[in-house]
Scaffold this motif. Sequence first.
Motif, mmCIF file in Angstrom:
data_model
loop_
_atom_site.group_PDB
_atom_site.id
_atom_site.type_symbol
_atom_site.label_atom_id
_atom_site.label_comp_id
_atom_site.label_asym_id
_atom_site.label_seq_id
_atom_site.Cartn_x
_atom_site.Cartn_y
_atom_site.Cartn_z
ATOM 1 N N MET A 62 0.636 -1.017 -0.074
ATOM 2 C CA MET A 62 0.023 -0.142 0.458
ATOM 3 C C MET A 62 1.167 1.462 -0.364
ATOM 4 N N LYS A 104 -4.609 2.893 -4.689
ATOM 5 C CA LYS A 104 -4.846 1.409 -4.401
ATOM 6 C C LYS A 104 -5.675 0.863 -2.986
ATOM 7 N N GLU A 163 -8.775 2.180 -3.664
ATOM 8 C CA GLU A 163 -10.349 1.328 -4.465
ATOM 9 C C GLU A 163 -10.425 -0.224 -3.419
#
Length: 73
Positions: free
Chosen positions: A42, A54, A57
């Motif tokens: 991450m 990321k 999402e």
Amino acid sequence: MRTYFLASILVISALLAHAQASNTISEATVRRVLTTLAADDMQGRAPGQPGGLKAAEFLANEFRRIGLQPLPG
């Protein structure tokens, strides 16, 4: 760091709300979400950075998975 903390609180709150509706939440689910958000890939989750995108999402997918709907407007 503050963004990660707030995102974690939001995810846990959503999971708890879902758990109240279904009367279940597992330790495995909480562990999976927190482990995913804390993972090295991450990349710190900074806003506008690949890791932050990321993480966003992932959170959006989790919200869809438990049936949360966006607020109108």
